[in-house]
Design an enzyme around this catalytic site. Structure first.
Site, PDB file in Angstrom:
ATOM      1  N   HIS A 144      -9.476   1.329   4.941  1.00 47.32           N
ATOM      2  CA  HIS A 144      -8.204   1.547   5.639  1.00 47.32           C
ATOM      3  C   HIS A 144      -8.446   2.522   6.791  1.00 47.32           C
ATOM      4  CE1 HIS A 144      -4.092   2.662   6.540  1.00 47.32           C
ATOM      5  NE2 HIS A 144      -3.726   1.570   5.900  1.00 47.32           N
ATOM      6  N   GLY A 181       2.865  -1.061   4.278  1.00 42.82           N
ATOM      7  CA  GLY A 181       2.932   0.367   3.992  1.00 42.82           C
ATOM      8  C   GLY A 181       4.352   0.799   3.678  1.00 42.82           C
ATOM      9  N   GLY A 182       5.007   1.417   4.647  1.00 47.23           N
ATOM     10  CA  GLY A 182       6.332   2.006   4.440  1.00 47.23           C
ATOM     11  C   GLY A 182       7.333   1.095   3.748  1.00 47.23           C
ATOM     12  N   SER A 241       3.529  -2.138  10.358  1.00 47.05           N
ATOM     13  CA  SER A 241       4.978  -2.212  10.611  1.00 47.05           C
ATOM     14  C   SER A 241       5.585  -3.574  10.255  1.00 47.05           C
ATOM     15  CB  SER A 241       5.298  -1.826  12.058  1.00 47.05           C
ATOM     16  OG  SER A 241       4.923  -0.470  12.299  1.00 47.05           O
ATOM     17  N   GLU A 295      -6.833   4.933   7.814  1.00 45.47           N
ATOM     18  CA  GLU A 295      -6.593   6.350   7.485  1.00 45.47           C
ATOM     19  C   GLU A 295      -7.821   6.958   6.806  1.00 45.47           C
ATOM     20  OE1 GLU A 295      -2.906   5.616   5.469  1.00 45.47           O
ATOM     21  OE2 GLU A 295      -1.994   5.075   7.383  1.00 45.47           O
ATOM     22  N   ASN A 305       0.881  -1.176   0.000  1.00 43.06           N
ATOM     23  CA  ASN A 305       0.000   0.000   0.000  1.00 43.06           C
ATOM     24  C   ASN A 305       0.914   1.221   0.000  1.00 43.06           C
ATOM     25  OD1 ASN A 305      -1.741   2.098   0.474  1.00 43.06           O
ATOM     26  ND2 ASN A 305      -2.330   1.439   2.545  1.00 43.06           N
ATOM     27  N   TRP A 306       1.032   1.822  -1.161  1.00 41.46           N
ATOM     28  CA  TRP A 306       1.966   2.951  -1.283  1.00 41.46           C
ATOM     29  C   TRP A 306       1.471   4.200  -0.549  1.00 41.46           C
ATOM     30  CZ3 TRP A 306       3.826   3.123  -7.137  1.00 41.46           C
ATOM     31  CH2 TRP A 306       4.553   1.952  -7.400  1.00 41.46           C
ATOM     32  N   LYS A 307       0.186   4.213  -0.202  1.00 39.92           N
ATOM     33  CA  LYS A 307      -0.422   5.420   0.398  1.00 39.92           C
ATOM     34  C   LYS A 307      -0.153   6.614  -0.529  1.00 39.92           C
ATOM     35  CE  LYS A 307      -0.149   3.216   4.847  1.00 39.92           C
ATOM     36  NZ  LYS A 307      -0.094   3.337   6.316  1.00 39.92           N
ATOM     37  N   GLU A 351      -5.424  -4.716  10.530  1.00 38.54           N
ATOM     38  CA  GLU A 351      -4.389  -3.694  10.724  1.00 38.54           C
ATOM     39  C   GLU A 351      -4.652  -2.946  12.033  1.00 38.54           C
ATOM     40  OE1 GLU A 351      -2.411  -2.584   6.682  1.00 38.54           O
ATOM     41  OE2 GLU A 351      -3.918  -1.116   7.229  1.00 38.54           O
ATOM     42  N   GLY A 387       2.657   2.366  10.808  1.00 39.45           N
ATOM     43  CA  GLY A 387       3.628   3.444  10.668  1.00 39.45           C
ATOM     44  C   GLY A 387       4.342   3.796  11.964  1.00 39.45           C
TER      45      GLY A 387
END
Ligand code: 13P
Length: 246
Positions: free
Chosen positions: A93, A229-230, A208, A95, A9-11, A164, A170
């Site tokens: 998600h 993510g990251g 994470s 966010e 997930n590149w966000k 999640e 993150g």
């Protein structure tokens, strides 16, 4: 046997040049012993499709409209994403729930609209730190998933579920494999109650996940891969996670 799935997930990250480099590295590292996909910002879907067509890496988006078409400025429909070959779309998600006030019902409607457009929704559920500390984890994820199963009925079998925990996103604070497995087992039971193929459905863990903790997480009986993510923005790290799922 459920085949593992690792989704990046590149966000809201990326650039045309940077994406081309990252995608080339992912294609160069195939084959993978697991299913691999990237969910990119909407504006990059077309170029991503061009670059990944014919490869083992699937692609998708990070959000979809609950509506099929119409006067919904700024929204993108499932059929539009399907036209660009998207296999997956992330819905619910945390966010989006937090910053865009998406309710359980809207998330369910988006999941339904993705399926109607021929795209697999990756439905995210997860509790905040306050909810976990208040021993409400099970109640929260059950409520979030119930909204989706109630709406989809037997079609629940066509979704991918992702757990999640918000406190792990993150933050570098991963759920332990045992903590994650405990919630996945609850979700698995709920899926099995909702549809006949609950035991075959994939439940991803996100929060994470890195190259060095992925293997232990993916070794748990009800963890069928990851939503990353990251670490999905760095080719070597993401490839390491994909290998850990193999
Ligand atoms: P991180 O891997 O950066 O914690 O993000 C997880 C996530 O939100 C994936 O959807």
């Amino acid at each position: 046997m459920r085949r593992k799935l690792v989704v990046g997930n590149w966000k809201m990250h990326g650039s045309r040049a940077g994406n081309a480099e990252l995608l080339a590295a992912l294609v160069g590292a195939q084959p993978y012993g697991a299913d691999v996909a990237v969910c990119v910002p909407g504006v990059f879907v077309g170029e991503t499709a061009t670059q990944l067509t014919g490869s083992a890496v699937a692609w998708g988006a990070q959000d979809v409209s609950a509506h099929a078409q119409g006067a919904y400025t700024g929204e993108v429909s499932a059929s539009m994403l399907a036209e660009f070959g998207c296999r997956y779309v992330i819905v619910g998600h945390s966010e989006r729930r937090q910053y865009h006030a998406e309710s359980d019902e809207l998330v369910a409607a988006k999941a339904e609209s993705a399926l109607a457009g021929g795209i697999t929704p990756i439905v995210c559920v997860g509790e905040t730190l306050e909810e976990r500390d208040g021993a409400r984890t099970e109640a929260v994820v059950t409520r979030q998933l119930l909204a989706v199963t109630a709406r989809l009925g037997a079609r629940t079998s066509e979704i991918v579920l992702a757990y999640e925990p918000v406190w792990a996103i993150g933050t570098g604070r991963t759920a332990t494999p045992e903590q994650a497995q405990a919630v996945h087992a609850v979700l698995r039971a709920q899926l099995a109650a909702a549809c006949a193929s609950g035991a075959q459905m994939r439940i991803l863990y996100g929060g994470s996940v890195k190259g060095d903790n992925a293997r232990l997480l993916f070794a748990m009986p009800d963890i069928d891969g990851g939503l990353i993510g990251g670490a999905s923005l760095k080719a070597a790290e993401f490839i390491a996670i994909c290998r850990a799922a193999s």
